[in-house]
Write a protein that holds these residues in place. Structure first.
Motif, PDB file in Angstrom:
ATOM      1  N   VAL A 278      39.736  49.260  44.672  1.00  0.00           N
ATOM      2  CA  VAL A 278      39.033  48.219  45.891  1.00  0.00           C
ATOM      3  C   VAL A 278      40.455  46.915  46.039  1.00  0.00           C
ATOM      4  O   VAL A 278      40.981  46.543  45.326  1.00  0.00           O
ATOM      5  CB  VAL A 278      38.190  47.218  44.389  1.00  0.00           C
TER       6      VAL A 278
ATOM      7  N   LEU B 115      40.807  43.750  48.163  1.00  0.00           N
ATOM      8  CA  LEU B 115      39.357  42.733  48.808  1.00  0.00           C
ATOM      9  C   LEU B 115      40.017  41.455  47.891  1.00  0.00           C
ATOM     10  O   LEU B 115      41.262  40.735  46.977  1.00  0.00           O
ATOM     11  CB  LEU B 115      38.556  42.626  47.571  1.00  0.00           C
TER      12      LEU B 115
ATOM     13  N   THR C 119      30.839  34.690  49.091  1.00  0.00           N
ATOM     14  CA  THR C 119      31.474  36.501  48.723  1.00  0.00           C
ATOM     15  C   THR C 119      29.756  37.041  48.385  1.00  0.00           C
ATOM     16  O   THR C 119      29.543  37.100  47.577  1.00  0.00           O
ATOM     17  CB  THR C 119      31.905  36.403  49.130  1.00  0.00           C
TER      18      THR C 119
ATOM     19  N   ALA D 164      31.020  42.046  51.439  1.00  0.00           N
ATOM     20  CA  ALA D 164      31.043  43.541  51.166  1.00  0.00           C
ATOM     21  C   ALA D 164      30.036  44.723  50.809  1.00  0.00           C
ATOM     22  O   ALA D 164      29.446  43.953  49.817  1.00  0.00           O
ATOM     23  CB  ALA D 164      32.292  43.059  49.828  1.00  0.00           C
TER      24      ALA D 164
ATOM     25  N   LEU E  56      35.019  50.716  47.714  1.00  0.00           N
ATOM     26  CA  LEU E  56      34.841  49.494  48.514  1.00  0.00           C
ATOM     27  C   LEU E  56      34.533  49.897  49.530  1.00  0.00           C
ATOM     28  O   LEU E  56      36.184  50.506  51.029  1.00  0.00           O
ATOM     29  CB  LEU E  56      35.756  48.071  48.538  1.00  0.00           C
TER      30      LEU E  56
ATOM     31  N   HIS F 183      34.495  45.935  54.624  1.00  0.00           N
ATOM     32  CA  HIS F 183      34.502  44.137  53.637  1.00  0.00           C
ATOM     33  C   HIS F 183      34.771  43.398  55.747  1.00  0.00           C
ATOM     34  O   HIS F 183      36.111  43.561  55.925  1.00  0.00           O
ATOM     35  CB  HIS F 183      36.073  43.906  53.113  1.00  0.00           C
TER      36      HIS F 183
END
Lengths: 272, 451
Positions: free
Chosen positions: A31, A33, A41, A225, A245, A248
């Motif tokens: 991931v 991010l 978020t 996300a 993920l 996003h």
């Protein structure tokens, strides 16, 4: 080495190739991010996609689960929270957490909120009172409970309990608040109160929320996300699944113009 | 198609078959319910029978005879109201020839054969002696000097016992159970008529303040549970003081710190097994370790040795219950604590232990019940079967109520059995007191935890 909060970078938290295993089972993989400061978020995605796992990795809550193993980096104020010289206890004081089911201690309302400050060694009654009042005001609970702070936290309604838990979390003045489906056990009115509270809190805190409710993400989140599940046929009948993920971006973009087809299928309710 | 689905379908579609089956199912439920009720009734009946047996012996008419009635010695026959000097005076008047024997039996702790040859300062080191008595042997003292030694060095209750045993000389001629006393008054009167001259008939409660406060004696009329009661209180309280912190500490370590390795699991299993080890085995262990090997620290056959042995005996119960209680604390509470930045110890101390307190106290209650009634290991680690002096500290000799009861019941005459019934009631009372305290504490802890 201790953590010193930096106001500098725009990113409150940066996940770098974050990968989590439970024992030998891969839960979520690679991931990457960046979480923007003082924004909300939202993590969305189908069950088992690892969004809660990622959330709990951010303040090292996964340390409590035997067999959980994390690789990659969680950057906060210029430090990787998984460096060996970082104490998880200190991490959680900066990055607080609110859980799915309201979990007040079987103590009085006052003692619930004062729990964190007391842990840090604050004993002075006046200071504690002040912190408790501030925190309860900030979580919109003060007017409802100010006359019976000695009442057990368990005597409150579900929505009040959850706001009490938020008050407890902000009493130690964290920087980031993680919320793991904070409204899933609440009725719509209580949910609305929590959502309004989040929109107020985000002026001061960075908030990350895991939610199953896509309307909720749309109502409160600045960024969203989307996590999804990948499957791989290892041998016949033996499937390997892990989360990652998928996409996003700004909430509006994710919900109105998703780049990926799977995102569009998820938000339109085709699976999940 | 196989037959099974058709049969099943038969019951579902055939109304009559369904009704028959329903009747059978309902009947089965009722039968079980009646069985459960029966089990409760049987339990209550057993409890009533037990209570009846004890109470039946502990109260009832007695026919007593006296050498010198107490009324002749003290106003209203109340010996407890007399001073040490007055009691010593009574002994001098009525039993002058036995004064030296009282000194030997109640004050001297060496070899009885040597007693008469030793000067008083050597025979009774530390005792209060009249000037001039130090260098004389007991035979060289006159009656007044001997009486003064008794009056100055024995406690008032012991003197009362000596007077009761040797001067009043109450002896129980015959006793009657509570049921006899209630339904057969005429028969009892007849027995009284055939009793020796001067015999009195009175209703006696064998449990009485006198029984609680008197040391044991060779006469069932004057015997008491005082020494055994104090011994039980000392041993039980000390046992809890030792076992509680160690037991809870071990439970915390096993639940919170120990990794689930094979070795730790082995230890846990063995703690569980230890809970089932016969108590006599702990007695042997206590004898070898606390009474013999560690005699320098424990004083050999002492209250401390007994309490240490009993602590080992109840530790598994305390540990297992504390473990269960700690394990039952929901993960969500621990997470809440860690979530605001608590350390592990802060979480254990402020959240886990607080929530586990009622469960831990349940273990303590069970442990108390077990410790208070144990006899076998204490016999091995040297509880005395007959001792007249109160326990004075951790290292003193002692006896406990169950052993006192055993001692009473081992004697053939009926009055001793009545005394045993009284001692049983005292034991139950002590048990109730200890348990009630723990239960009240548990209720308080529970109330603090609930909304």
């Amino acid at each position: 080495m201790s953590i010193t909060r930096e106001a500098g970078p725009a990113w409150a938290i940066e996940l770098n190739k974050l990968t989590v295993y439970y024992n030998d089972k891969l839960a979520v993989r690679d991931v990457d991010l960046k979480i923007e400061r003082q924004k909300i978020t939202a993590f969305i995605g189908p069950s088992g996609c690892g969004k809660s796992t990622v959330l709990r990795s951010i303040n090292r809550m996964n340390d409590l689960i035997p067999g959980a193993r994390v690789t990659g980096r969680v950057m906060y104020s210029g430090k990787n929270l998984y460096d060996t010289d970082i104490d998880a206890v200190e991490v959680r004081r900066h990055i607080g957490m609110v859980f799915q089911k309201p979990n007040p201690f079987p103590k009085s309302i006052f003692d619930n909120v004062a729990y964190g400050p007391r842990l840090l060694g604050i004993r002075d009654g006046k200071t504690l009172k002040q912190i408790v009042e501030q925190s309860l005001r900030a979580s919109f609970l003060w007017d409802e409970v100010k006359d019976d702070l000695k009442k057990s936290g368990l005597a409150l309604s579900g929505g009040q309990q959850q706001r009490l838990c938020i008050a407890r979390a902000i009493a130690v003045q964290p920087d980031v608040i993680l919320m793991d489906e904070p409204c899933s056990a609440l009725d719509p009115i209580a949910t609305q109160a929590i959502e309004e509270l989040m929109l107020e809190l985000v002026r001061q805190y960075t908030i990350i929320i895991v939610t199953h409710n896509m309307q909720q993400a749309q109502r409160v989140a600045d960024y969203t996300a989307f996590f999804n599940i990948r499957k791989e046929q290892e041998t016949a009948g033996n499937e390997r699944r892990w989360g990652l993920l998928a996409e996003h971006g700004a909430t509006e973009q994710i919900f109105n113009a998703p780049k990926l087809e799977e995102t569009e299928r998820y938000i339109s309710g085709e699976f999940g | 198609m196989s037959a099974a689905p058709e049969t099943a379908g038969g019951v579902i579609h055939d109304e009559a078959a369904y009704k028959r089956g329903l009747r059978l199912r309902t009947w089965r439920g009722t039968a079980w319910q009646n069985f459960f009720l029966l089990a409760i009734v049987a339990g209550i009946a057993a409890l009533i029978a037990l209570g009846f047996t004890v109470v039946n012996d502990a109260f009832g008419y007695v026919i007593a005879t006296y050498e010198t009635p107490a009324a002749e010695l003290a106003p209203n026959g109340d010996l407890n109201g007399l001073s040490n000097a007055e009691l010593a005076q009574i002994l001098t008047e009525h039993t002058p020839s036995r004064l030296a024997v009282y000194i030997r039996d109640y004050l001297y702790s060496g070899d009885p054969a040597e007693f008469a040859k030793l000067p008083m300062s050597q025979a009774l080191p530390g005792a209060t002696l009249l000037p001039g008595a130090e260098n004389r042997t007991v035979r060289e003292l006159n009656d007044e000097q001997q009486a003064a030694i008794l009056g100055d060095n024995l406690s008032q209750p012991v003197l009362v016992t000596i007077v009761e045993d040797n001067v009043v000389g109450e002896s129980i001629y015959q006793t009657f159970s509570l049921t006899e006393s209630l339904v057969n008054r005429a028969g009892i009167e007849a027995e009284l008529a055939s009793a020796p001259e001067g015999a009195t008939l009175s209703f006696r409660s064998w449990v009485s303040l006198d029984f609680l406060l008197s040391p044991p004696s060779a006469n069932p009329a004057t015997t008491g549970a005082r020494v055994a009661l104090l011994g039980s209180l000392w041993v039980t309280a000390l046992t809890i003081l030792i076992a509680f912190p160690i037991g809870v500490g071990a439970a915390i370590y096993l639940e919170e710190y120990a990794a689930p390795t094979r070795f730790n699991r082995f230890i846990e299993i063995n703690i569980r097994n230890l809970a089932g080890v016969p108590s006599i085995v702990y007695g042997i262990l206590g004898l070898a370790v606390f009474v013999r090997a560690l005699a320098t620290f424990t004083g050999g056959r002492s209250i401390l040795s007994a309490a240490l042995t009993m602590s080992l005996l109840i530790l598994p119960v305390v540990i297992i219950n504390a473990q269960e209680a700690i394990r039952a604390v929901p993960l969500s509470l621990r997470e809440a604590s860690y979530g605001v930045g608590a350390t592990k110890w802060q979480t254990i101390w402020r959240v886990v232990l607080r929530s586990a307190t009622p469960g831990i106290l349940t273990g303590v209650i069970l442990a108390i019940s077990r410790a208070i009634g144990e006899t076998a290991p204490l016999l091995l680690v040297g509880a005395s079967t007959f001792i007249v002096s109160d326990p004075s500290g951790l290292l003193s000799k002692f006896t406990v109520l169950p052993i006192q009861i055993y001692n009473y019941t081992a004697r053939p005459q009926q009055p001793w059995r009545d005394a045993a019934a009284a001692a049983i009631l005292v034991l139950l009372l002590v048990l109730l007191l200890f348990n009630a305290t723990a239960i009240i504490m548990r209720q308080r802890a529970r109330r603090r935890l609930s909304a």
